[in-house]
Write an enzyme that holds these catalytic residues in place. Structure first.
Site, PDB file in Angstrom:
ATOM      1  N   LYS A  35       0.836  -1.200   0.000  1.00 45.39           N
ATOM      2  CA  LYS A  35       0.000   0.000   0.000  1.00 45.39           C
ATOM      3  C   LYS A  35       0.872   1.251   0.000  1.00 45.39           C
ATOM      4  O   LYS A  35       2.086   1.182   0.216  1.00 45.39           O
ATOM      5  CB  LYS A  35      -0.918  -0.004   1.223  1.00 45.39           C
ATOM      6  CG  LYS A  35      -0.190   0.032   2.563  1.00 45.39           C
ATOM      7  CD  LYS A  35      -1.159  -0.052   3.725  1.00 45.39           C
ATOM      8  CE  LYS A  35      -0.406  -0.025   5.045  1.00 45.39           C
ATOM      9  NZ  LYS A  35      -1.314  -0.047   6.208  1.00 45.39           N
ATOM     10  N   ARG A 134      -9.806  -0.146  16.596  1.00 46.20           N
ATOM     11  CA  ARG A 134      -9.865   0.805  15.496  1.00 46.20           C
ATOM     12  C   ARG A 134     -10.847   0.295  14.445  1.00 46.20           C
ATOM     13  O   ARG A 134     -11.855   0.931  14.166  1.00 46.20           O
ATOM     14  CB  ARG A 134      -8.473   1.006  14.888  1.00 46.20           C
ATOM     15  CG  ARG A 134      -8.412   2.044  13.794  1.00 46.20           C
ATOM     16  CD  ARG A 134      -7.009   2.183  13.224  1.00 46.20           C
ATOM     17  NE  ARG A 134      -6.571   0.968  12.526  1.00 46.20           N
ATOM     18  CZ  ARG A 134      -5.419   0.856  11.888  1.00 46.20           C
ATOM     19  NH1 ARG A 134      -4.559   1.881  11.884  1.00 46.20           N
ATOM     20  NH2 ARG A 134      -5.091  -0.259  11.280  1.00 46.20           N
ATOM     21  N   TYR A 256      16.866  29.938   8.330  1.00 44.56           N
ATOM     22  CA  TYR A 256      15.700  30.663   8.839  1.00 44.56           C
ATOM     23  C   TYR A 256      15.701  30.697  10.368  1.00 44.56           C
ATOM     24  O   TYR A 256      15.945  29.692  11.031  1.00 44.56           O
ATOM     25  CB  TYR A 256      14.410  30.016   8.350  1.00 44.56           C
ATOM     26  CG  TYR A 256      14.134  30.228   6.879  1.00 44.56           C
ATOM     27  CD1 TYR A 256      13.899  31.506   6.373  1.00 44.56           C
ATOM     28  CD2 TYR A 256      14.103  29.153   5.997  1.00 44.56           C
ATOM     29  CE1 TYR A 256      13.638  31.711   5.027  1.00 44.56           C
ATOM     30  CE2 TYR A 256      13.848  29.345   4.646  1.00 44.56           C
ATOM     31  CZ  TYR A 256      13.622  30.628   4.169  1.00 44.56           C
ATOM     32  OH  TYR A 256      13.369  30.825   2.831  1.00 44.56           O
ATOM     33  N   MET A 304      12.686  24.582   2.343  1.00 43.21           N
ATOM     34  CA  MET A 304      11.869  23.874   1.366  1.00 43.21           C
ATOM     35  C   MET A 304      12.720  23.075   0.375  1.00 43.21           C
ATOM     36  O   MET A 304      12.401  21.924   0.056  1.00 43.21           O
ATOM     37  CB  MET A 304      10.985  24.859   0.596  1.00 43.21           C
ATOM     38  CG  MET A 304      10.073  24.194  -0.431  1.00 43.21           C
ATOM     39  SD  MET A 304       9.054  25.380  -1.337  1.00 43.21           S
ATOM     40  CE  MET A 304       7.927  25.907  -0.029  1.00 43.21           C
TER      41      MET A 304
END
Length: 359
Positions: A35, A134, A256, A304
């Site tokens: 998957k 679940r 940053y 990024m």
């Protein structure tokens, strides 16, 4: 020459890891879980490498149909997301195994079979909730469900799913195995419980079918361990290269928000990989990176498109030199641990702009 950022997928490693599954669970059939684009490795690549598996398991019908388009005619289980009669008809038309975890899905199966005017009854899996809470039928619902399915299925097999098998110190998995063992399995039915963690740490959970996922791709299924502990080989290596090498003075920050400041004169390398490629933005300073096969530390905030590393004051690295973010020589478990996540997420989050190159 600079190396384009890419994920190298080692198909021999995937095949080796499948062999390790069979060594751990020699008496069980193997449903290879592919998957989420085979945990980010590429569905076509993984299906080819895992061609000797006894079946495949996917999360969605579309994933199963994509495997059919690859020419695979064998057994495929759809583990979830069968939500309508149309979905169930698609499952039946493609000769897939539906995994039923709710009585409403039995309604859908009955409806779909009625609409196909008595097509051949399918083999189905029923998921039983043994403690994860679940998905799955409760034990009190099982007898009635199996009675209904006796009229619309060829055979009913049972599976369950572990909540905490990756932590052998917990009793949860033993309790779930005990709960599963108390189920009165109908004649001819098969059982499945073991995920990757169950395969390596809970041999009594192997039953008739095992469902390996993460271990096929060379990542440890047990907390605090690496793949090497279990004889697994990493299938994905995330490669990049240096796009800048620059002097850096003591007292200067980088990136940053200036989250890291150097305590010495050093050399900073800029790597052509960032969170838009799937590298975790929250990886902290100190996370290991390989440059020219030597360990250095990530410093500052991941951007990024780039991240920065401290190459040291006597660095010999140059623009274009190769970088490994995880994989061969640098266990993905280390990056995941430093970033407060798991290897599964890192693999699955490598983005579409990063080419996968099978070797």
């Amino acid at each position: 020459m600079a190396t384009e950022t890419h994920a190298q997928i080692n198909t021999e490693a995937i095949a080796h890891n499948l062999d390790r599954v069979r060594e751990y669970a020699p008496g069980a059939k193997v449903m290879a879980i592919v998957k989420a684009d085979a945990y980010g490795h590429g569905l076509s690549t993984a299906v080819t490498a895992l061609s000797s598996a006894d079946a495949f398991g996917v999360a969605t019908i579309d994933e199963a149909l994509n495997i059919r388009r690859l020419g695979y005619a064998g057994r495929i289980a759809v583990l979830s997301r069968i939500q309508s009669a149309a979905d169930m008809r698609s499952v039946l038309d493609a000769h897939l195994w539906p995994v039923l975890h709710d009585t409403a899905q039995i309604d859908l199966l009955e409806q779909a079979l009625a609409e196909t005017q008595g097509g051949a009854p399918p083999r189905v899996w029923v998921k039983l909730d043994t403690g994860m809470h679940r998905l799955g039928l409760r034990g009190s619902q099982l007898d009635a469900a199996i009675e209904r399915l006796g009229n619309c299925s060829r055979r009913v097999d049972l599976m369950t799913h572990f909540a905490s098998a990756d932590d052998p110190s917990l009793e949860t998995t033993s309790e779930q195995i005990s709960n599963f063992d108390t189920v009165d399995v109908a004649r001819g039915s098969r059982r499945s419980a073991a995920n990757s963690a169950g395969i390596v740490a809970w041999p009594t959970s192997h039953y008739d079918w095992v469902r390996p996922g993460i271990m096929l791709y060379g990542c440890s299924p047990i907390l605090g361990e690496t793949a090497q502990t279990f004889g697994l080989k990493p299938a994905m290596t995330l490669h990049s290269s240096l796009v800048s090498v620059r002097d850096h003075k003591a007292g200067e920050s980088v990136g940053y928000a200036g989250t890291w400041t150097s305590s010495r004169d050093t050399t900073i390398g800029v790597v052509a990989c960032g969170y838009a490629d799937g590298y975790p933005r929250h990886a902290p300073s100190g996370t290991p990176v390989l440059v020219n096969a030597e360990r250095v530390e990530l410093v500052g905030r991941v951007s990024m498109d780039t991240l920065t590393v401290d190459l040291g004051p006597d660095a010999k690295a140059r623009v274009g030199d190769p970088v490994v973010l995880w994989g061969d020589g640098l266990p993905i478990e280390e990056i995941a641990s430093a970033s407060g996540t798991i290897g599964y997420e890192l693999m699955c989050r490598v983005t579409g702009r990063v080419p996968r190159r099978a070797i």
